[in-house]
Design a protein around this motif. Structure first.
Motif, PDB file in Angstrom:
ATOM      1  N   ALA A  78       6.383  -9.220  -4.257  1.00 12.17           N
ATOM      2  CA  ALA A  78       6.559 -10.625  -3.881  1.00 12.17           C
ATOM      3  C   ALA A  78       5.616 -10.971  -2.744  1.00 12.17           C
ATOM      4  O   ALA A  78       5.389 -10.156  -1.845  1.00 12.17           O
ATOM      5  N   VAL A  79       5.078 -12.181  -2.807  1.00 13.75           N
ATOM      6  CA  VAL A  79       4.265 -12.728  -1.720  1.00 13.75           C
ATOM      7  C   VAL A  79       5.039 -13.916  -1.170  1.00 13.75           C
ATOM      8  O   VAL A  79       5.054 -14.991  -1.771  1.00 13.75           O
ATOM      9  N   ASN A  80       5.722 -13.701  -0.042  1.00 11.77           N
ATOM     10  CA  ASN A  80       6.600 -14.737   0.495  1.00 11.77           C
ATOM     11  C   ASN A  80       5.897 -15.679   1.464  1.00 11.77           C
ATOM     12  O   ASN A  80       6.308 -16.827   1.625  1.00 11.77           O
ATOM     13  N   SER A  81       4.865 -15.176   2.140  1.00 15.43           N
ATOM     14  CA  SER A  81       4.093 -15.993   3.077  1.00 15.43           C
ATOM     15  C   SER A  81       2.769 -15.292   3.315  1.00 15.43           C
ATOM     16  O   SER A  81       2.537 -14.187   2.795  1.00 15.43           O
ATOM     17  N   PRO A  82       1.871 -15.877   4.119  1.00 10.83           N
ATOM     18  CA  PRO A  82       0.599 -15.199   4.395  1.00 10.83           C
ATOM     19  C   PRO A  82       0.768 -13.843   5.075  1.00 10.83           C
ATOM     20  O   PRO A  82      -0.148 -13.019   5.045  1.00 10.83           O
ATOM     21  N   SER A  83       1.925 -13.604   5.695  1.00 16.91           N
ATOM     22  CA  SER A  83       2.129 -12.337   6.411  1.00 16.91           C
ATOM     23  C   SER A  83       3.474 -11.694   6.104  1.00 16.91           C
ATOM     24  O   SER A  83       4.034 -10.975   6.919  1.00 16.91           O
ATOM     25  N   SER A  84       4.004 -11.969   4.919  1.00 21.87           N
ATOM     26  CA  SER A  84       5.293 -11.401   4.516  1.00 21.87           C
ATOM     27  C   SER A  84       5.225 -11.001   3.050  1.00 21.87           C
ATOM     28  O   SER A  84       5.164 -11.856   2.162  1.00 21.87           O
ATOM     29  N   ILE A  85       5.223  -9.680   2.822  1.00 16.99           N
ATOM     30  CA  ILE A  85       5.056  -9.120   1.486  1.00 16.99           C
ATOM     31  C   ILE A  85       6.236  -8.204   1.175  1.00 16.99           C
ATOM     32  O   ILE A  85       6.789  -7.562   2.070  1.00 16.99           O
ATOM     33  N   VAL A  86       6.611  -8.139  -0.091  1.00 19.37           N
ATOM     34  CA  VAL A  86       7.596  -7.157  -0.539  1.00 19.37           C
ATOM     35  C   VAL A  86       6.891  -6.172  -1.457  1.00 19.37           C
ATOM     36  O   VAL A  86       6.175  -6.569  -2.388  1.00 19.37           O
ATOM     37  N   LEU A  87       7.078  -4.885  -1.172  1.00 20.62           N
ATOM     38  CA  LEU A  87       6.509  -3.823  -1.997  1.00 20.62           C
ATOM     39  C   LEU A  87       7.598  -3.175  -2.835  1.00 20.62           C
ATOM     40  O   LEU A  87       8.763  -3.148  -2.440  1.00 20.62           O
ATOM     41  N   SER A  88       7.202  -2.630  -3.969  1.00 20.86           N
ATOM     42  CA  SER A  88       8.171  -2.044  -4.889  1.00 20.86           C
ATOM     43  C   SER A  88       7.535  -0.849  -5.581  1.00 20.86           C
ATOM     44  O   SER A  88       6.332  -0.845  -5.847  1.00 20.86           O
ATOM     45  N   GLY A  89       8.362   0.177  -5.839  1.00 22.63           N
ATOM     46  CA  GLY A  89       7.813   1.310  -6.553  1.00 22.63           C
ATOM     47  C   GLY A  89       8.630   2.570  -6.418  1.00 22.63           C
ATOM     48  O   GLY A  89       9.829   2.526  -6.101  1.00 22.63           O
ATOM     49  N   GLU A  90       7.997   3.703  -6.649  1.00 18.53           N
ATOM     50  CA  GLU A  90       8.677   4.990  -6.639  1.00 18.53           C
ATOM     51  C   GLU A  90       9.225   5.317  -5.249  1.00 18.53           C
ATOM     52  O   GLU A  90       8.608   5.000  -4.231  1.00 18.53           O
ATOM     53  N   VAL A  91      10.371   5.960  -5.230  1.00 19.09           N
ATOM     54  CA  VAL A  91      11.092   6.226  -3.978  1.00 19.09           C
ATOM     55  C   VAL A  91      10.239   7.018  -2.991  1.00 19.09           C
ATOM     56  O   VAL A  91      10.068   6.612  -1.830  1.00 19.09           O
ATOM     57  N   GLU A  92       9.707   8.133  -3.410  1.00 17.33           N
ATOM     58  CA  GLU A  92       8.963   9.003  -2.503  1.00 17.33           C
ATOM     59  C   GLU A  92       7.736   8.297  -1.936  1.00 17.33           C
ATOM     60  O   GLU A  92       7.456   8.375  -0.731  1.00 17.33           O
ATOM     61  N   ALA A  93       7.018   7.586  -2.791  1.00 18.97           N
ATOM     62  CA  ALA A  93       5.818   6.878  -2.344  1.00 18.97           C
ATOM     63  C   ALA A  93       6.165   5.766  -1.359  1.00 18.97           C
ATOM     64  O   ALA A  93       5.498   5.594  -0.333  1.00 18.97           O
ATOM     65  N   LEU A  94       7.216   5.034  -1.660  1.00 16.65           N
ATOM     66  CA  LEU A  94       7.586   3.924  -0.785  1.00 16.65           C
ATOM     67  C   LEU A  94       8.065   4.418   0.578  1.00 16.65           C
ATOM     68  O   LEU A  94       7.693   3.861   1.616  1.00 16.65           O
ATOM     69  N   ARG A  95       8.859   5.456   0.595  1.00 17.32           N
ATOM     70  CA  ARG A  95       9.344   5.993   1.868  1.00 17.32           C
ATOM     71  C   ARG A  95       8.201   6.549   2.701  1.00 17.32           C
ATOM     72  O   ARG A  95       8.207   6.438   3.937  1.00 17.32           O
ATOM     73  N   ASP A  96       7.212   7.124   2.047  1.00 13.29           N
ATOM     74  CA  ASP A  96       6.040   7.623   2.757  1.00 13.29           C
ATOM     75  C   ASP A  96       5.277   6.464   3.390  1.00 13.29           C
ATOM     76  O   ASP A  96       4.862   6.538   4.558  1.00 13.29           O
ATOM     77  N   LEU A  97       5.110   5.378   2.645  1.00  9.26           N
ATOM     78  CA  LEU A  97       4.407   4.217   3.179  1.00  9.26           C
ATOM     79  C   LEU A  97       5.180   3.576   4.324  1.00  9.26           C
ATOM     80  O   LEU A  97       4.597   3.159   5.330  1.00  9.26           O
ATOM     81  N   VAL A  98       6.506   3.477   4.185  1.00 12.79           N
ATOM     82  CA  VAL A  98       7.341   2.909   5.251  1.00 12.79           C
ATOM     83  C   VAL A  98       7.158   3.694   6.546  1.00 12.79           C
ATOM     84  O   VAL A  98       7.003   3.127   7.628  1.00 12.79           O
ATOM     85  N   ALA A  99       7.154   5.014   6.443  1.00 22.37           N
ATOM     86  CA  ALA A  99       6.980   5.855   7.628  1.00 22.37           C
ATOM     87  C   ALA A  99       5.610   5.634   8.258  1.00 22.37           C
ATOM     88  O   ALA A  99       5.492   5.506   9.493  1.00 22.37           O
ATOM     89  N   LYS A 100       4.582   5.561   7.439  1.00 26.67           N
ATOM     90  CA  LYS A 100       3.223   5.401   7.956  1.00 26.67           C
ATOM     91  C   LYS A 100       3.010   4.037   8.607  1.00 26.67           C
ATOM     92  O   LYS A 100       2.407   3.937   9.680  1.00 26.67           O
ATOM     93  N   THR A 101       3.496   2.982   7.970  1.00 27.24           N
ATOM     94  CA  THR A 101       3.313   1.648   8.533  1.00 27.24           C
ATOM     95  C   THR A 101       4.142   1.462   9.801  1.00 27.24           C
ATOM     96  O   THR A 101       3.711   0.795  10.744  1.00 27.24           O
TER      97      THR A 101
END
Length: 247
Positions: A78-101
């Motif tokens: 989802a693209v909710n605004s110029p600076s607000s995004i929702v990401l979706s996908g595999e559990v392991e990949a998403l949790r890794d990205l959450v930790a990094k960001t």
């Protein structure tokens, strides 16, 4: 709201909220709206456990860069605004990205869901959903409705079985829909939900364009009558004609 004289110039629905939006706009009778909700939920239930979602404070370009290393394991949902995004996908990949960001100090909040909506995980169910909704005949909108699949005013071909099959897989273009609403001269935006979750993205989308009221019908931990009457007063102060005799 309509009983009090608050008649919308246009309606926008976010993701599953498009079902309610279609019903309010007269595109779907209640029976068809319930049919969409039932079969959409049935399909979603079968996708439970196949992924997760997270909200991040990034632009589309930044988000695309961040998920590139994960290939098709993560997508922009989802693209909710110029600076607000929702990401979706595999559990392991998403949790890794959450930790990094999070380590970079970027806003990143996992959503309380256990499925990867608007991602490839829903592709196996698209044809089934369209088939379950076969024969449904959307009606011309009585109130203009802006699609969050296209970001534009919906046409006659929208909201049939194939539209709802696309709705579960393709990204929510809420920001594009808001841009269309702003172009149409929107001066007040009323979010109808148990608690405002889109108020901030709406304000972000309005930044630099024009002053407009962003109003929430209900707010968590605030008595309902206080919340709704405060919203009504704000709409009145921003030019909406209220039927005070009905209040």
């Amino acid at each position: 709201w309509q009983h009090w004289g608050i008649d919308p110039d246009f309606i926008i629905g976010h993701s599953v909220g498009e079902v309610a939006a279609c019903c309010a706009a007269g595109v779907l009778p209640l029976e068809d709206a319930v049919r969409v909700v039932f079969h959409r939920a049935r399909v979603m239930q079968r996708a439970t456990g196949q992924g997760e979602m997270a909200a991040v404070g990034l632009s589309v370009e930044q988000a695309a860069q961040e998920i590139r290393v994960y290939g098709d394991r993560l997508v922009i949902a989802a693209v909710n605004s110029p600076s607000s995004i929702v990401l979706s996908g595999e559990v392991e990949a998403l949790r890794d990205l959450v930790a990094k960001t999070s380590e970079k100090g970027i806003f990143c909040r996992p959503l309380n869901v256990n499925y990867a909506f608007h991602s490839p995980a829903l592709e196996p169910y698209q044809a089934e959903l369209a088939e379950a909704l076969d024969g449904m005949q959307p009606q011309p909108a009585q109130v203009p409705i802006i699609s969050t699949l296209t970001g534009r005013i919906a046409g006659k071909a929208d909201y049939g079985p194939q539209y709802w099959a696309r709705n579960i897989r393709e990204p929510v273009q809420f920001h594009e829909a808001l841009k269309t609403a702003i172009e149409l001269g929107g001066q007040a935006f009323l979010e109808i939900s148990p608690h405002p979750v889109l108020a901030a993205p709406i304000r972000q989308s309005l930044a630099g364009s024009r002053k407009a009221a962003v109003v929430s019908s209900l707010t968590r931990n605030l008595p309902e009558r206080i919340a709704v009457l405060t919203a009504l007063g704000t709409l009145h102060a921003n030019g909406c004609a209220v039927r005070w005799d009905r209040l």
